[in-house]
Write an enzyme that holds these catalytic residues in place. Structure first.
Site, PDB file in Angstrom:
ATOM      1  CG  LEU A  93      32.859 -48.604  26.260  1.00 23.45           C
ATOM      2  CD1 LEU A  93      33.311 -49.845  25.960  1.00 23.45           C
ATOM      3  CD2 LEU A  93      32.440 -48.428  27.568  1.00 23.45           C
ATOM      4  CE1 TYR A 147      40.556 -44.866  20.981  1.00 23.95           C
ATOM      5  CE2 TYR A 147      42.585 -45.831  21.565  1.00 23.95           C
ATOM      6  CZ  TYR A 147      41.800 -44.870  21.061  1.00 23.95           C
ATOM      7  OH  TYR A 147      42.371 -43.934  20.309  1.00 23.95           O
ATOM      8  CB  CYS A 148      35.213 -46.525  22.025  1.00 27.52           C
ATOM      9  SG  CYS A 148      33.568 -45.634  21.620  1.00 27.52           S
ATOM     10  N   PRO A 149      34.995 -50.088  20.950  1.00 25.15           N
ATOM     11  CG  PRO A 149      34.598 -52.129  21.651  1.00 25.15           C
ATOM     12  CD  PRO A 149      35.131 -50.882  22.095  1.00 25.15           C
ATOM     13  CE  LYS A 160      37.615 -47.390  16.774  1.00 26.80           C
ATOM     14  NZ  LYS A 160      36.897 -47.964  17.777  1.00 26.80           N
TER      15      LYS A 160
END
Length: 278
Positions: A93, A147-149, A160
């Site tokens: 993502l 975001y973008c896991p 992260k």
């Protein structure tokens, strides 16, 4: 002791540094570049390749992001805040790229014989080895509220600082990691939280978009008592590649690769025109 994955110790690395090309260097070019290099490595025309790249104020969306119910309004929000917006051709993502984020692509051959997880594990091992003098606390597991896991999110103490994606083309694999070196991870995450809020609103969607908590993201300089810069990490990567292989070449694109790049770049432009057309 950090395990060195066999993929990280080829007889030779090809090193391509595009980390200083400036704001005019489009992320569309980056993904076309990785595709052409992956085809070259996969066909045995190039050795294992490491490419560094930086993009200024760019949001790189995943294909599912382009299917948000109110994607046009969400993209306008990002552009109003000074960001370019593209849709990439690899998994995952949306992510935030700026001058404090260093991206590394490691491009390996023989994707048909190398399990997809090995590519991810190799990149995890590389990042741990790269920063071994500073920390032994880098973990790889999904930070669900980032975001973008993804399964191979890299974090320290639950925060992260890096995410990994992979694209396999013909017989090559490009494993890409973004490293938040400087700046505010929470600020970047807040931008993406607002993007999803605008793009999804209260609609029910078949795809599960992340519920972002900015507190779970940070840059390495926020997580460790460091004042690293992107150029310093670039130099660390170069020295690490030399240590792991012993031989580096810095060849630019050859004629065949340049032809592939032109074709893939046009495909990226066309794909983005269709994905984000108003």
């Amino acid at each position: 002791m950090t395990r060195i994955h066999p993929l990280l110790t080829p007889e030779q690395y090809r090193f391509i540094d595009q980390s200083t090309l400036g704001p005019g260097f489009s992320a569309l070019q980056s993904f076309a570049m990785d595709d052409s290099l992956t085809m070259s490595v996969g066909q045995g025309l190039s050795p294992t390749t490491a490419r560094l790249w930086v993009h200024h104020d760019t949001i790189v969306l995943g294909i599912p992001d382009a299917r948000l119910p109110y994607i046009n309004k969400a993209v306008h929000f990002l552009k109003d805040n000074g960001y370019q917006v593209i849709v990439r051709n690899s998994g995952g993502l949306g992510v935030v790229l700026d001058e404090g984020v260093l991206n590394l692509s490691l491009i390996f051959p023989d994707s048909k014989t190398v399990n997809i997880h090995e590519g991810y594990e190799a990149m995890v091992g590389f990042v741990r080895y790269l920063f071994k003098s500073y920390t032994d606390k880098i973990e790889a597991y999904e930070i669900t509220q980032s975001y973008c896991p993804g399964t191979y999110d890299l974090s320290i103490d639950g925060k992260k600082f890096a995410g990994i994606s992979q694209r396999r083309v013909k017989n090559g694999s490009a494993v890409q990691v973004y490293l938040d070196i400087t700046g505010s991870g929470a600020k970047r995450a807040g931008l993406m939280r607002e993007f999803y809020s605008i793009g999804k609103k209260e609609e029910q969607t078949r795809f599960l978009y992340p519920e972002i908590d900015p507190k779970v993201m940070a840059s390495l300089n926020e997580l460790l008592p460091l004042r690293l810069s992107v150029p310093e990490v670039r130099n660390m990567i170069l020295m690490t590649l030399q240590e792991l292989s012993g031989k580096l070449v810095t060849d630019g694109l050859n004629e065949v690769e340049a032809g592939w790049f032109d074709k893939r770049f046009e495909q990226m432009i066309d794909r983005n025109r269709k994905a984000l057309e108003n």
